[in-house]
Enzyme design. Structure first.
Site, short mmCIF file in Angstrom:
data_model
loop_
_atom_site.label_atom_id
_atom_site.label_comp_id
_atom_site.label_asym_id
_atom_site.label_seq_id
_atom_site.Cartn_x
_atom_site.Cartn_y
_atom_site.Cartn_z
N GLN A 111 -68.09 -83.44 -26.46
CA GLN A 111 -68.87 -84.62 -26.06
C GLN A 111 -69.76 -84.26 -24.89
O GLN A 111 -70.53 -85.08 -24.41
CB GLN A 111 -67.92 -85.75 -25.64
N ASN A 112 -69.62 -83.03 -24.41
CA ASN A 112 -70.34 -82.66 -23.19
C ASN A 112 -71.81 -82.35 -23.47
O ASN A 112 -72.15 -81.82 -24.52
CB ASN A 112 -69.67 -81.45 -22.53
N HIS A 131 -72.63 -85.54 -28.60
CA HIS A 131 -73.52 -86.42 -27.85
C HIS A 131 -74.81 -85.72 -27.45
O HIS A 131 -75.43 -86.08 -26.45
CB HIS A 131 -72.79 -86.96 -26.61
N CYS A 139 -90.15 -86.95 -26.65
CA CYS A 139 -90.96 -88.09 -26.19
C CYS A 139 -90.57 -89.32 -27.01
O CYS A 139 -90.51 -89.25 -28.24
CB CYS A 139 -92.44 -87.78 -26.38
N SER A 250 -61.08 -88.65 -22.09
CA SER A 250 -60.30 -89.89 -22.02
C SER A 250 -60.27 -90.59 -23.38
O SER A 250 -59.60 -91.61 -23.53
CB SER A 250 -60.92 -90.83 -20.98
N SER A 273 -54.87 -82.80 -20.47
CA SER A 273 -55.77 -83.51 -19.56
C SER A 273 -55.03 -83.89 -18.29
O SER A 273 -53.80 -83.87 -18.25
CB SER A 273 -56.29 -84.79 -20.25
N CYS A 290 -56.67 -78.39 -17.00
CA CYS A 290 -56.74 -77.72 -18.31
C CYS A 290 -56.85 -76.20 -18.14
O CYS A 290 -56.34 -75.44 -18.97
CB CYS A 290 -57.85 -78.29 -19.16
P1 OAD Z 1 -64.16 -89.00 -19.16
O1 OAD Z 1 -64.63 -88.93 -17.76
O2 OAD Z 1 -64.03 -90.32 -19.78
O3 OAD Z 1 -62.74 -88.29 -19.27
C1 OAD Z 1 -62.50 -87.04 -18.70
C2 OAD Z 1 -61.02 -86.75 -18.76
O4 OAD Z 1 -60.79 -85.43 -18.31
C3 OAD Z 1 -60.17 -87.67 -17.90
O5 OAD Z 1 -59.03 -88.04 -18.61
C4 OAD Z 1 -59.80 -86.79 -16.70
O6 OAD Z 1 -58.52 -87.10 -16.16
C5 OAD Z 1 -59.76 -85.44 -17.33
N1 OAD Z 1 -60.03 -84.31 -16.42
C6 OAD Z 1 -60.93 -84.21 -15.42
N2 OAD Z 1 -60.89 -82.99 -14.85
C7 OAD Z 1 -59.92 -82.29 -15.50
C8 OAD Z 1 -59.40 -80.99 -15.38
N3 OAD Z 1 -59.87 -80.10 -14.50
N4 OAD Z 1 -58.40 -80.62 -16.22
C9 OAD Z 1 -57.90 -81.48 -17.15
N5 OAD Z 1 -58.37 -82.73 -17.31
C10 OAD Z 1 -59.37 -83.14 -16.50
O7 OAD Z 1 -65.12 -88.04 -19.99
P2 OAD Z 1 -65.29 -87.97 -21.57
O8 OAD Z 1 -64.04 -88.31 -22.27
O9 OAD Z 1 -65.91 -86.66 -21.86
O10 OAD Z 1 -71.30 -90.02 -23.01
O11 OAD Z 1 -66.37 -89.11 -21.83
C11 OAD Z 1 -66.87 -89.34 -23.13
C12 OAD Z 1 -68.30 -89.81 -23.09
O12 OAD Z 1 -68.42 -90.92 -22.24
C13 OAD Z 1 -69.26 -88.80 -22.52
O13 OAD Z 1 -69.71 -87.88 -23.49
C14 OAD Z 1 -70.37 -89.63 -21.98
C15 OAD Z 1 -69.62 -90.83 -21.47
O14 OAD Z 1 -70.29 -92.03 -21.57
C16 OAD Z 1 -72.59 -89.61 -22.90
O15 OAD Z 1 -72.96 -88.85 -22.07
C17 OAD Z 1 -73.52 -90.14 -23.92
#
Ligand code: OAD
Length: 313
Positions: A111-112, A131, A139, A250, A273, A290
């Site tokens: 998703q990154n 994503h 544009c 998450s 996580s 992680c």
């Molecule tokens: P989140 O910020 O929702 O979740 C990140 C997860 O990683 C959380 O559960 C943290 O506890 C965990 N975390 C952080 N650092 C960590 C580490 N060093 N080791 C292990 N776990 C760690 O991010 P995403 O789930 O990626 O959309 O969010 C999904 C989408 O929501 C993204 O792609 C973004 C956002 O809206 C867009 O950019 C379009």
């Protein structure tokens, strides 16, 4: 789906890594936080906590297509915070590349948007950027696509990037209209000169204003995910996958979060996580950094995971 009771420890997962040939790795922002890139939802440090001051009813609106179209300055004012400033990748990225190297990676669904998977060496045929990413930008008006770097200076400066092709088109259209107007007009040379000097800056501003806004090719809320996401998952990976590892997400955003429920129930599912999820039940949860978890896993499997952030033993 009933939890598979035979998997409980890191050793069990190490065994699974040995046996599995078609692993799906589903990743989120947590795999890049050790590089200083914020995630979205961690309290205090995540991007969405930092956005409270913007006056949005929901910080996710920064990535809402309707909001972007109405006022792109909101996105541009925060984009610099998530724009990758590093070419480095984390030990977790290296671990996923190691799975690829061992011929065990079916697909990484990420998703990154930082594109660090590519830096880590994940091949395009093994990677779905669910994503999108900052790698390209388009544009919103004329749809011209450019390499992402083209708009990085504007993103870093927090300034809305406009489309060069549109600016040119608007300028040419204005020039053509101006020529038509000038024909048949005569008058005082000094006044004419003054007029053209004063107006040139204004004209330039007009041309920029009329040009389309550049939007990084990130999937905003309200946009469809790339076709390859559905095609790959439903037509190829679903039936092939023999292990799922979710790392640093998450699982709050659909349809990516739905991947888990789409896989056959006998495929073991592992979650790594810092924060537990309550809306999905995995076979095993490893809560912590992680990077630490994958280092320990590799040690148990007997794989050498090389990375500058991993101390040599
Ligand atoms: P989140 O910020 O929702 O979740 C990140 C997860 O990683 C959380 O559960 C943290 O506890 C965990 N975390 C952080 N650092 C960590 C580490 N060093 N080791 C292990 N776990 C760690 O991010 P995403 O789930 O990626 O959309 O969010 C999904 C989408 O929501 C993204 O792609 C973004 C956002 O809206 C867009 O950019 C379009």
């Amino acid at each position: 789906r009933n939890k598979l009771p035979q998997y409980n420890t890191l050793k069990d997962v190490a065994k699974l890594l040995h046996q599995s040939k078609n692993i799906i790795v589903l990743t989120g922002a947590g795999i890049s936080t050790s590089l200083g890139i914020p995630d979205f939802r961690s309290k205090g440090t995540g991007l969405y906590s930092r956005l409270a001051s913007l006056g949005l009813s929901d910080p996710q609106e920064v990535f809402d297509l309707g909001v972007f179209n109405d006022d792109p300055t909101i996105f541009y004012s925060v984009a610099k915070d998530i724009l990758p400033t590093t070419d480095k990748f984390s030990p977790t990225h290296a671990f996923i590349e190691l799975l690829q190297h061992k011929g065990k990676l079916l697909t990484q669904y990420t998703q990154n948007i930082d594109n660090l998977e590519t830096r880590a060496g994940i091949r395009p045929d093994k990677l779905i950027q669910c994503h999108g990413s900052f790698a390209t930008a388009s544009c919103v008006k004329c749809k011209r696509r450019v390499p992402g770097e083209t708009i990085f200076p504007d993103l870093r400066a927090g300034k809305v990037a406009r489309c060069d092709a549109c600016i040119k088109t608007v300028a040419e259209a204005k020039k053509a209209a101006g020529k038509k107007r000038k024909r048949g007009k005569s008058g005082d040379t000094w006044r004419k000169k003054r007029y053209s000097e004063d107006s040139s800056a204004e004209e330039e501003e007009f041309e920029i204003r009329e040009a389309g806004v550049m939007k990084p090719d990130i999937t905003f809320f309200g946009e469809m995910l790339p076709d390859t996401f559905y095609k790959r998952l439903l037509e190829l990976d679903r039936d092939k996958c023999d292990l799922l590892i979710c790392i640093g997400t998450s699982l709050k955003v659909a349809p990516v979060s739905e991947i888990i429920g789409l896989l056959p129930p006998d495929v073991p599912q592992i979650y790594i996580s810092k924060t537990p999820v309550t809306h999905v039940e995995f076979d095993i949860d490893f809560l912590g950094s992680c990077d630490d978890v994958v280092v320990e896993l590799c040690r148990l499997v007997g794989w050498e995971l090389k990375h500058e952030m991993i101390p040599e033993v």
